[in-house]
Design an enzyme around this catalytic site. Sequence first.
Site, PDB file in Angstrom:
ATOM      1  N   GLY A   1      -9.209   3.217   7.215  1.00 18.47           N
ATOM      2  CA  GLY A   1      -8.675   5.189   7.652  1.00 18.47           C
ATOM      3  C   GLY A   1      -7.646   5.494   7.942  1.00 18.47           C
ATOM      4  O   GLY A   1      -6.527   6.396   7.615  1.00 18.47           O
TER       5      GLY A   1
ATOM      6  N   ASP B   1      -4.850   3.380  -1.609  1.00 20.86           N
ATOM      7  CA  ASP B   1      -5.931   3.753  -1.343  1.00 20.86           C
ATOM      8  C   ASP B   1      -6.553   4.613  -1.042  1.00 20.86           C
ATOM      9  O   ASP B   1      -6.018   6.010  -0.694  1.00 20.86           O
ATOM     10  CB  ASP B   1      -5.309   3.557   0.262  1.00 20.86           C
ATOM     11  CG  ASP B   1      -4.764   1.871   0.884  1.00 20.86           C
ATOM     12  OD1 ASP B   1      -5.746   1.143   1.241  1.00 20.86           O
ATOM     13  OD2 ASP B   1      -4.100   1.761   1.365  1.00 20.86           O
TER      14      ASP B   1
ATOM     15  N   GLY C   1      -0.660   1.120  10.062  1.00 14.99           N
ATOM     16  CA  GLY C   1      -0.088   1.155  11.158  1.00 14.99           C
ATOM     17  C   GLY C   1      -0.737   1.415  12.237  1.00 14.99           C
ATOM     18  O   GLY C   1      -0.660   1.097  13.406  1.00 14.99           O
TER      19      GLY C   1
ATOM     20  N   HIS D   1      -0.965  -1.775  -4.409  1.00 15.36           N
ATOM     21  CA  HIS D   1      -2.766  -1.215  -3.519  1.00 15.36           C
ATOM     22  C   HIS D   1      -2.610  -0.071  -3.782  1.00 15.36           C
ATOM     23  O   HIS D   1      -1.680   0.486  -2.876  1.00 15.36           O
ATOM     24  CB  HIS D   1      -2.518  -1.960  -2.318  1.00 15.36           C
ATOM     25  CG  HIS D   1      -3.721  -1.749  -1.345  1.00 15.36           C
ATOM     26  ND1 HIS D   1      -4.801  -2.574  -1.899  1.00 15.36           N
ATOM     27  CD2 HIS D   1      -4.199  -0.781  -0.500  1.00 15.36           C
ATOM     28  CE1 HIS D   1      -5.721  -2.030  -0.778  1.00 15.36           C
ATOM     29  NE2 HIS D   1      -5.716  -1.348  -0.133  1.00 15.36           N
TER      30      HIS D   1
ATOM     31  N   ASP E   1      -6.239  -7.267   4.309  1.00  8.88           N
ATOM     32  CA  ASP E   1      -5.477  -5.704   4.773  1.00  8.88           C
ATOM     33  C   ASP E   1      -5.563  -4.854   5.843  1.00  8.88           C
ATOM     34  O   ASP E   1      -6.604  -4.844   6.537  1.00  8.88           O
ATOM     35  CB  ASP E   1      -6.545  -4.946   3.611  1.00  8.88           C
ATOM     36  CG  ASP E   1      -5.857  -3.241   3.203  1.00  8.88           C
ATOM     37  OD1 ASP E   1      -4.976  -2.773   4.068  1.00  8.88           O
ATOM     38  OD2 ASP E   1      -5.995  -2.337   2.207  1.00  8.88           O
TER      39      ASP E   1
ATOM     40  N   MET F   1     -11.191  -6.548   5.508  1.00 12.66           N
ATOM     41  CA  MET F   1     -10.402  -5.562   6.036  1.00 12.66           C
ATOM     42  C   MET F   1     -10.132  -6.216   8.114  1.00 12.66           C
ATOM     43  O   MET F   1     -10.612  -7.377   8.111  1.00 12.66           O
ATOM     44  CB  MET F   1     -11.040  -4.344   6.541  1.00 12.66           C
ATOM     45  CG  MET F   1     -11.143  -3.832   5.158  1.00 12.66           C
ATOM     46  SD  MET F   1     -10.385  -2.966   4.590  1.00 12.66           S
ATOM     47  CE  MET F   1      -8.916  -1.987   5.508  1.00 12.66           C
TER      48      MET F   1
ATOM     49  N   MET G   1     -12.382   3.739  -0.532  1.00 15.33           N
ATOM     50  CA  MET G   1     -13.117   4.468   0.677  1.00 15.33           C
ATOM     51  C   MET G   1     -14.417   4.817   1.116  1.00 15.33           C
ATOM     52  O   MET G   1     -12.919   5.864   1.207  1.00 15.33           O
ATOM     53  CB  MET G   1     -11.831   4.247   1.729  1.00 15.33           C
ATOM     54  CG  MET G   1     -11.522   2.497   1.761  1.00 15.33           C
ATOM     55  SD  MET G   1     -10.137   2.611   3.359  1.00 15.33           S
ATOM     56  CE  MET G   1      -8.084   2.695   1.825  1.00 15.33           C
TER      57      MET G   1
ATOM     58  N   HIS H   1      -8.659   0.882  -3.972  1.00 13.76           N
ATOM     59  CA  HIS H   1      -9.801   0.221  -2.645  1.00 13.76           C
ATOM     60  C   HIS H   1      -9.864   1.653  -2.782  1.00 13.76           C
ATOM     61  O   HIS H   1      -9.252   2.538  -1.713  1.00 13.76           O
ATOM     62  CB  HIS H   1      -8.991  -0.318  -1.388  1.00 13.76           C
ATOM     63  CG  HIS H   1      -9.494  -0.802  -0.364  1.00 13.76           C
ATOM     64  ND1 HIS H   1      -8.356  -0.337   1.239  1.00 13.76           N
ATOM     65  CD2 HIS H   1     -10.500  -0.345   0.329  1.00 13.76           C
ATOM     66  CE1 HIS H   1      -9.808  -1.142   1.718  1.00 13.76           C
ATOM     67  NE2 HIS H   1     -10.619  -0.733   1.312  1.00 13.76           N
TER      68      HIS H   1
ATOM     69  N   MET I   1      -9.160   7.849  -0.334  1.00 14.43           N
ATOM     70  CA  MET I   1     -10.123   7.590   1.301  1.00 14.43           C
ATOM     71  C   MET I   1     -10.578   9.877   0.710  1.00 14.43           C
ATOM     72  O   MET I   1     -10.075  10.463   0.470  1.00 14.43           O
ATOM     73  CB  MET I   1      -9.126   7.847   2.531  1.00 14.43           C
ATOM     74  CG  MET I   1      -8.398   6.320   2.584  1.00 14.43           C
ATOM     75  SD  MET I   1      -7.670   6.392   3.946  1.00 14.43           S
ATOM     76  CE  MET I   1      -6.786   5.087   4.229  1.00 14.43           C
TER      77      MET I   1
ATOM     78  N   SER J   1       1.151  -1.094   0.542  1.00 13.90           N
ATOM     79  CA  SER J   1      -0.129  -0.092   0.409  1.00 13.90           C
ATOM     80  C   SER J   1       1.057   1.430   0.014  1.00 13.90           C
ATOM     81  O   SER J   1       1.494   1.065   0.855  1.00 13.90           O
ATOM     82  CB  SER J   1      -1.149  -0.137   1.116  1.00 13.90           C
ATOM     83  OG  SER J   1      -1.820   0.754   1.497  1.00 13.90           O
TER      84      SER J   1
END
Length: 214
Positions: free
Chosen positions: A141, A34, A144, A32, A170, A136, A67, A65, A36, A7
Amino acid sequence: MTHLAPSILAADFSNLRDDIKKVEDAGVKYMHLDVMDGHFVPNISFGLPVIKSLRAHIKGIMDVHLMVTNPDHYIKEYTNAGADIITVHYEACIHLNRTIELIKTNGAKAAVAINPATPVSVLVDIIDYLDMVLVMSVNPGFGGQKFISNTLKKIRQVKELAPNILVEVDGGITLMNVKEITQAGANLIVAGSSVFEEGRSQENVKNFYHIFER
Ligand code: DX5
Ligand code: ZN
């Protein structure tokens, strides 16, 4: 065969091109991405312009992905930008069949993600239309976060429901816990922090693949 999908959320945003090249040179086949929106998830990452400009620099499969709320509004643009796989969240889709159909008619592979508190059973009537399920293992969001171990049971349940489907997992995956995740049936592993940490991405990619091959 199990694959790693790094990611880029954990990469150096001022140096994405090089960070991607490094992991692809180390053998990565999926990236990947992400997206958001600050609405479906409490964070904003990057969107279409970034993905469009990265397409020319990603040799492998672009795994996007989403979100976001109302993903239908963006599917055409993301497939035009070169997304190979589009994942939408079960929790964000009111008319999921329609959304999946839209992804496929635009030429991408279609996947549904479920949050940690969403049971696998919600997929029963859609699974035959999917190319992949994304389980998930953290609340989406942020990178880490800590892996939620209840996810292992859910991976096994997806495998029972559809033994041949691609199962992506993920969030919170490290070299320490990845083995139990693949043993549960995951075959596409997303990892951000544990790939890009401390500038050792190539070594980390190789270590992940050593574990997959063992
Ligand atoms: C979380 C994202 C993940 C995240 C994973 O909302 O979907 O892809 O970047 O990051 P790590 O591997 O650091 O948990
Ligand atoms: Zn993700």
